[in-house]
Design a protein around this motif. Structure first.
Motif, PDB file in Angstrom:
ATOM      1  N   THR A 133      23.523  43.591   4.325  1.00  0.00           N
ATOM      2  CA  THR A 133      22.878  44.059   2.880  1.00  0.00           C
ATOM      3  C   THR A 133      22.760  45.459   2.652  1.00  0.00           C
TER       4      THR A 133
ATOM      5  N   THR B  26      21.909  48.200  -3.620  1.00  0.00           N
ATOM      6  CA  THR B  26      22.885  47.361  -4.264  1.00  0.00           C
ATOM      7  C   THR B  26      22.868  46.071  -3.893  1.00  0.00           C
ATOM      8  N   ASP B  27      22.295  45.757  -3.015  1.00  0.00           N
ATOM      9  CA  ASP B  27      22.182  44.305  -2.502  1.00  0.00           C
ATOM     10  C   ASP B  27      23.219  43.811  -2.286  1.00  0.00           C
ATOM     11  N   LYS B  28      24.491  44.388  -2.136  1.00  0.00           N
ATOM     12  CA  LYS B  28      25.764  43.748  -1.978  1.00  0.00           C
ATOM     13  C   LYS B  28      25.572  43.404  -0.318  1.00  0.00           C
TER      14      LYS B  28
END
Length: 426
Positions: free
Chosen positions: A122, A126-128
């Protein structure tokens, strides 16, 4: 005349010996696989369709060469481009920009073996979520920017150096890659050990990498040996092999008592071998070294405008995405005894083998040979563009292998043949 060991370390040996295995396949003389030549038209059609889907409409010439740059910019985020712009604003000249990108790519590629089917990364802020090679690329970028691979604490000047690598622990690497019991990455300790070995090798080759053992100092070495901004790939390859061969695990193949890296005995070659040459049954691949080379060529080209001579000496990468393509489309099928043994090892339908198993070595040799054949067939299907093998790997075979894996095995997206690896080979 090159010695047997020098030959096995060369790019020429990778392609020449894989070609011998490919010819054995055409004659029905493989040990573990059956080759179905008529299926190669289907493979070439599939690969060409993928290339045209993503780069049709006059954009074929924009296909980038296979390299780490694209992985670091996964998700369409221009991370490398943004970094270059930021560093330029701080006064970096083009040589220093290239050194920094080389630093990054060195560590990012050498930890880029399979992460496992369940590991995820992760991205901070950005938490992408990313997985596999792109996840490793982005995780290594963030570690690089925090100077995890350097003794310097000044994070405004990210770099890699020998001492920083030699002091790297498995715990630091696990933390940087968010590897936990519930999100385990395969082979974290061996990857950390590999980077420590890289640090040791960098420290003793000061003529190329300087007193601090910085990978990026290879930029100055290459420029010193270039003429009219043209550099020879073969010379670069020899420099990298001298650095990298000592870092690989010591239980691998040796010739004349010296290691030869990612090169393995193969029964199919042994049957074709000259009985006077004890080493002619060894099939070299040098997969991670070639992946690193492909990746390092790009910043030299994009940042410094270097033109590489003999770049077509590099081969297809003998790994499970390129190789899985031929298994999933039926050009290669395991013979019944090998399939049964692999299934027994895995306990389910997908066969499993050790990375140095003769089955895997034969599969990898066929991957190199068949990718060359696909390259030729793709050129005939896209006649107005001369795509390099690096471009076909990037937009064609590697991507096709990954997409087929996702279609056929959506839960794991794994290869059709599983490989037991320690994180330093695949």
């Amino acid at each position: 005349m090159a010695s047997s060991r020098e030959y096995i370390l060369s790019l020429r040996a990778v392609r020449e010996r894989a070609t011998i295995v490919g010819n054995a396949a055409k004659a029905g003389k493989l040990t573990h696989f059956d080759y179905h030549e008529q299926k190669m038209e289907d493979v070439a059609d599939f690969v060409t369709t993928i290339i045209n889907r993503d780069y049709g409409g006059g954009r074929i010439s924009t296909i980038p060469p296979h390299g780490r740059w694209q992985h670091i910019e996964a998700g369409g985020v221009p991370r490398v481009k943004d970094l270059l712009e930021t560093w330029r604003k701080t006064g970096c000249d083009d040589k220093e920009l290239c050194r920094r990108v080389i630093d990054l790519f060195f560590v990012s590629v050498l930890v880029d073996a399979g992460a496992g089917d369940t590991w995820r990364y992760t991205e901070p802020h950005t938490d992408k979520v990313y997985e596999r090679s792109e996840g490793i690329a982005i995780a290594s970028l963030h570690m690089f920017l925090s100077n995890a691979f350097s003794t310097s604490k000044d994070t405004t000047v990210p770099r890699v150096d020998a001492s920083g690598l030699q002091n790297l622990t498995a715990e630091t690497l696990a933390e940087g890659f968010q590897s936990t019991e519930d999100n385990a990455m395969v082979g974290v300790p061996p990857r950390a050990a590999l980077l420590r070995s890289l640090g040791q090798s960098l420290s003793v080759q000061q003529d190329v990498f300087g007193p601090d053992g910085r990978p990026g100092n290879v930029v100055d070495h290459i420029l010193r040996h270039s003429h009219d901004n043209k550099a020879d790939l073969h010379g670069f390859w020899d420099t990298l092999q001298k650095l990298l061969i000592p870092i690989w695990p010591r239980d691998r193949t040796q010739v004349d008592g010296q290691p030869v890296g990612d090169a393995w005995p193969l029964s199919t070659l042994e049957r074709q071998a000259d009985p006077q040459d004890t080493n002619c049954s060894i099939q070299p691949f040098h997969k991670l070294s070639q992946w690193l080379t492909y990746s390092l060529l790009v910043p030299f080209e994009r940042i410094l405008g270097v033109q590489w001579l003999n770049a077509d000496s590099l081969t297809a990468l003998a790994e499970y995405r390129n190789g899985g393509l031929f298994v999933d489309l039926g050009a290669l099928t395991l013979k019944p005894d090998a399939l049964e043994r692999g299934r027994k090892a895995s306990g389910h339908d997908l066969p499993l083998f050790d990375a140095n198993d003769d089955v895997i070595v034969e599969w990898r040799a066929m991957t190199v040979a068949l990718c060359d054949m696909v390259h030729e067939k793709v050129l005939k299907r896209i006649p107005d563009e001369h795509l390099t093998i690096a471009q076909v790997l990037e937009a064609g075979t590697w991507k096709s292998g990954r997409e087929l894996a996702a279609q056929k095995r959506p839960e794991t997206k794994s290869s059709p043949i599983l490989i037991k690896s320690d994180g330093t080979l695949f």
